[in-house]
Design a protein around this motif. Structure first.
Motif, PDB file in Angstrom:
ATOM      1  N   GLU A  22       2.308   8.264  36.526  1.00 10.54           N
ATOM      2  CA  GLU A  22       2.092   7.065  37.125  1.00 10.54           C
ATOM      3  C   GLU A  22       2.148   7.154  38.563  1.00 10.54           C
ATOM      4  N   SER A  23       2.650   8.428  39.244  1.00 10.82           N
ATOM      5  CA  SER A  23       2.614   8.385  40.629  1.00 10.82           C
ATOM      6  C   SER A  23       1.399   9.080  41.301  1.00 10.82           C
ATOM      7  N   ALA A  24       0.989   8.600  42.560  1.00  9.40           N
ATOM      8  CA  ALA A  24      -0.304   9.108  42.971  1.00  9.40           C
ATOM      9  C   ALA A  24      -0.186  10.383  43.720  1.00  9.40           C
ATOM     10  N   GLU A  25       1.331  10.654  44.116  1.00 10.26           N
ATOM     11  CA  GLU A  25       1.506  11.786  44.809  1.00 10.26           C
ATOM     12  C   GLU A  25       2.168  12.963  44.360  1.00 10.26           C
ATOM     13  N   ALA A  26       2.438  12.886  43.014  1.00  8.61           N
ATOM     14  CA  ALA A  26       2.999  14.159  41.970  1.00  8.61           C
ATOM     15  C   ALA A  26       2.205  14.413  40.795  1.00  8.61           C
ATOM     16  N   VAL A  27       2.289  15.677  40.553  1.00 12.15           N
ATOM     17  CA  VAL A  27       1.600  16.013  39.341  1.00 12.15           C
ATOM     18  C   VAL A  27       2.374  16.772  38.284  1.00 12.15           C
ATOM     19  N   LEU A  28       2.384  16.593  37.193  1.00  8.25           N
ATOM     20  CA  LEU A  28       3.120  17.638  36.327  1.00  8.25           C
ATOM     21  C   LEU A  28       2.540  19.037  36.369  1.00  8.25           C
ATOM     22  N   SER A  29       3.139  19.908  36.667  1.00  6.79           N
ATOM     23  CA  SER A  29       2.856  21.352  36.422  1.00  6.79           C
ATOM     24  C   SER A  29       3.659  22.037  35.512  1.00  6.79           C
ATOM     25  N   GLY A  30       4.640  21.711  34.984  1.00  2.00           N
ATOM     26  CA  GLY A  30       5.385  22.289  34.055  1.00  2.00           C
ATOM     27  C   GLY A  30       6.450  21.495  33.125  1.00  2.00           C
ATOM     28  N   ALA A  31       6.576  22.068  32.054  1.00  2.00           N
ATOM     29  CA  ALA A  31       7.596  21.413  31.301  1.00  2.00           C
ATOM     30  C   ALA A  31       8.676  22.414  30.522  1.00  2.00           C
ATOM     31  N   VAL A  32       9.907  22.080  30.511  1.00  2.00           N
ATOM     32  CA  VAL A  32      10.833  23.162  29.938  1.00  2.00           C
ATOM     33  C   VAL A  32      11.556  22.723  28.836  1.00  2.00           C
ATOM     34  N   GLU A  33      11.855  23.339  27.772  1.00  2.00           N
ATOM     35  CA  GLU A  33      13.003  22.975  26.737  1.00  2.00           C
ATOM     36  C   GLU A  33      13.625  24.398  26.562  1.00  2.00           C
ATOM     37  N   ARG A  34      14.986  24.070  25.724  1.00  2.00           N
ATOM     38  CA  ARG A  34      15.621  25.417  25.477  1.00  2.00           C
ATOM     39  C   ARG A  34      15.009  26.067  24.357  1.00  2.00           C
ATOM     40  N   GLN A  35      15.532  27.442  24.517  1.00  2.00           N
ATOM     41  CA  GLN A  35      14.792  28.345  23.471  1.00  2.00           C
ATOM     42  C   GLN A  35      15.171  27.582  22.006  1.00  2.00           C
ATOM     43  N   GLY A  36      14.046  27.873  21.183  1.00  2.00           N
ATOM     44  CA  GLY A  36      14.468  27.554  19.710  1.00  2.00           C
ATOM     45  C   GLY A  36      13.915  25.953  19.485  1.00  2.00           C
ATOM     46  N   SER A  37      13.819  25.109  20.700  1.00  2.00           N
ATOM     47  CA  SER A  37      13.515  23.738  20.495  1.00  2.00           C
ATOM     48  C   SER A  37      12.355  23.489  19.843  1.00  2.00           C
ATOM     49  N   ALA A  38      12.205  22.426  19.006  1.00  2.00           N
ATOM     50  CA  ALA A  38      10.889  22.082  18.326  1.00  2.00           C
ATOM     51  C   ALA A  38       9.956  21.805  19.175  1.00  2.00           C
ATOM     52  N   ALA A  39      10.301  21.268  20.493  1.00  2.00           N
ATOM     53  CA  ALA A  39       9.291  20.939  21.478  1.00  2.00           C
ATOM     54  C   ALA A  39       8.542  21.991  22.225  1.00  2.00           C
ATOM     55  N   ILE A  40       9.066  23.256  21.956  1.00  2.00           N
ATOM     56  CA  ILE A  40       8.262  24.526  22.632  1.00  2.00           C
ATOM     57  C   ILE A  40       6.876  24.470  21.829  1.00  2.00           C
ATOM     58  N   GLY A  41       5.895  24.597  22.809  1.00  2.00           N
ATOM     59  CA  GLY A  41       4.438  24.870  22.301  1.00  2.00           C
ATOM     60  C   GLY A  41       3.722  23.455  22.181  1.00  2.00           C
ATOM     61  N   ARG A  42       4.527  22.357  22.289  1.00  2.00           N
ATOM     62  CA  ARG A  42       3.637  21.086  22.222  1.00  2.00           C
ATOM     63  C   ARG A  42       3.112  20.792  23.412  1.00  2.00           C
ATOM     64  N   ASP A  43       2.256  19.874  23.646  1.00  2.00           N
ATOM     65  CA  ASP A  43       1.619  19.363  24.847  1.00  2.00           C
ATOM     66  C   ASP A  43       2.831  18.206  25.281  1.00  2.00           C
ATOM     67  N   ALA A  44       3.058  18.377  26.729  1.00  2.00           N
ATOM     68  CA  ALA A  44       4.305  17.449  27.323  1.00  2.00           C
ATOM     69  C   ALA A  44       3.870  16.009  27.208  1.00  2.00           C
ATOM     70  N   GLY A  45       2.329  15.652  27.414  1.00  2.00           N
ATOM     71  CA  GLY A  45       1.972  14.348  27.314  1.00  2.00           C
ATOM     72  C   GLY A  45       2.025  13.767  25.880  1.00  2.00           C
ATOM     73  N   GLU A  46       1.644  14.712  25.093  1.00  2.00           N
ATOM     74  CA  GLU A  46       2.000  14.101  23.570  1.00  2.00           C
ATOM     75  C   GLU A  46       3.475  13.856  23.362  1.00  2.00           C
ATOM     76  N   LEU A  47       4.300  14.728  23.705  1.00  2.00           N
ATOM     77  CA  LEU A  47       5.761  14.396  23.582  1.00  2.00           C
ATOM     78  C   LEU A  47       6.136  13.249  24.056  1.00  2.00           C
ATOM     79  N   ALA A  48       5.590  12.753  25.149  1.00  4.62           N
ATOM     80  CA  ALA A  48       6.077  11.709  26.033  1.00  4.62           C
ATOM     81  C   ALA A  48       5.313  10.546  25.742  1.00  4.62           C
ATOM     82  N   GLY A  49       4.414  10.617  24.811  1.00  2.00           N
ATOM     83  CA  GLY A  49       3.537   9.418  24.335  1.00  2.00           C
ATOM     84  C   GLY A  49       2.354   8.945  25.029  1.00  2.00           C
TER      85      GLY A  49
END
Ligand SMILES: NC(=O)C1=CN([C@@H]2O[C@H](COP(=O)(O)OP(=O)(O)OC[C@H]3O[C@@H](n4cnc5c(N)ncnc54)[C@H](OP(=O)(O)O)[C@@H]3O)[C@@H](O)[C@H]2O)C=CC1
Ligand SMILES: O=C(O)C1=N[C@H](C(=O)O)C[C@H](O)C1
Length: 267
Positions: A22-49
């Motif tokens: 929602e910010s005009a001045e920021a862009v998501l360049s990366g997303a990190v989760e802990r090793q072994g997390s089910a979120a690894i490899g998923r699209d960050a936007g999909e994860l956040a709905g």
């Protein structure tokens, strides 16, 4: 500003991904989760709905930090200390919302702040930081011998630390107003035959349950009158928007440890 969200799959991680979008001045360049997390490899936007953003959740913070200008970190104390080292190495701004840090954790974060700008606060919302300024003013105005200060908080059933970071921030503001040290004057819990209340102390009471986002009150209780100052968080977006604002403020700023009151000009 290119921002990384660590703990991307968490309650705040997802809110942060939405706030960056929602910010005009920021862009998501990366997303990190802990090793072994089910979120690894998923699209960050999909994860956040919010639909695909083309940013894949990684378990390699060093690689992701190397391509960013700042990191937003609402994780756990151990993870935050580790990320502070990596952000210092990469010389990128580090916004820390994680609560429950020990004195040893805070010393490590302070050491990292010699190499980069860090903004750390137990609460990133505008409302709570204004409340802290009001609490400091009230505590300065009212004599400690006549007014007892109690900090009350309630949070959702998943919260793991107590008192909340916000309760401690508000307690600190009250202690500052009274020109005393919070650690030497606080009563963190009560149980059993406690004896009468000691004048000058700052008490804490913690409630946990359900889905409460975060509620805080500071009561200044005198003989025959009480002043109650409070804040109710209705949505995590208030913290996430504050964190994005803090990152934009910290970009290019000289190394050091800053608070949200610095960011908002309420210091
Ligand atoms: N300052 C403020 O304004 C606010 C602060 N907070 C604080 O933020 C923190 C997080 O809260 P919340 O989002 O509700 O908690 P969650 O448990 O929902 O999220 C924390 C996330 O961090 C992840 N994580 C933990 N360790 C690592 C690691 N080493 N590397 C990458 N990711 C990791 C967790 O993964 P996993 O589940 O696998 O452990 C989880 O996804 C708490 O300390 C809370 O008090 C919250 C709201 C506002
Ligand atoms: O864990 C939470 O949820 C929150 N944590 C922060 C705190 O410890 O005060 C801020 C907010 O109240 C929500």
């Amino acid at each position: 500003m290119r921002l990384v969200v660590v703990g991307a799959g968490g309650r705040m991680g997802q809110a942060l991904i939405r706030a960056i979008g929602e910010s005009a001045e920021a862009v998501l360049s990366g997303a990190v989760e802990r090793q072994g997390s089910a979120a690894i490899g998923r699209d960050a936007g999909e994860l956040a709905g919010v639909g695909s953003l083309g940013v894949i959740v990684s378990d390699d913070p060093l690689l992701v930090f190397a391509q960013a200008d700042g990191v937003l970190d609402f994780t756990s104390p151990a993870a935050t200390v580790e990320f502070a080292g990596y952000a210092a190495q990469a010389h990128i701004a580090h916004v820390i919302g994680t609560t429950g840090c020990s004195a040893d954790d805070d010393a490590k974060i302070l050491a990292a702040a010699r190499h980069t700008a860090i903004v750390k606060s137990g609460n990133m919302s505008l409302g709570v930081n204004l409340l802290a300024a009001l609490v400091e003013q009230a505590a300065r105005a009212l004599p400690a011998a006549d007014f007892d200060i109690e900090v009350l908080e309630m949070h959702h059933r998943h919260k793991v630390d107590a008192p909340s970071g916000t309760a401690l921030l508000l307690g600190d503001a009250a202690a500052k107003g009274r020109a005393v040290d919070l650690n030497e004057n606080s009563v963190r819990s009560r149980d059993g035959h406690t004896g009468a209340r000691e004048a000058g102390t700052i008490g804490f009471a913690t409630l946990r349950g359900g889905s409460v986002v975060g509620e805080h009150s500071v009561i200044l209780a005198g003989a025959g009158e009480r002043i109650a100052l409070g804040h109710m968080a209705e949505d995590r977006s208030i913290f996430a928007r504050g964190a994005v604002r803090a990152a934009l403020w910290a970009r290019g700023r000289k190394s050091g440890l800053y608070s949200m009151r610095d960011v908002l000009g309420l210091a």
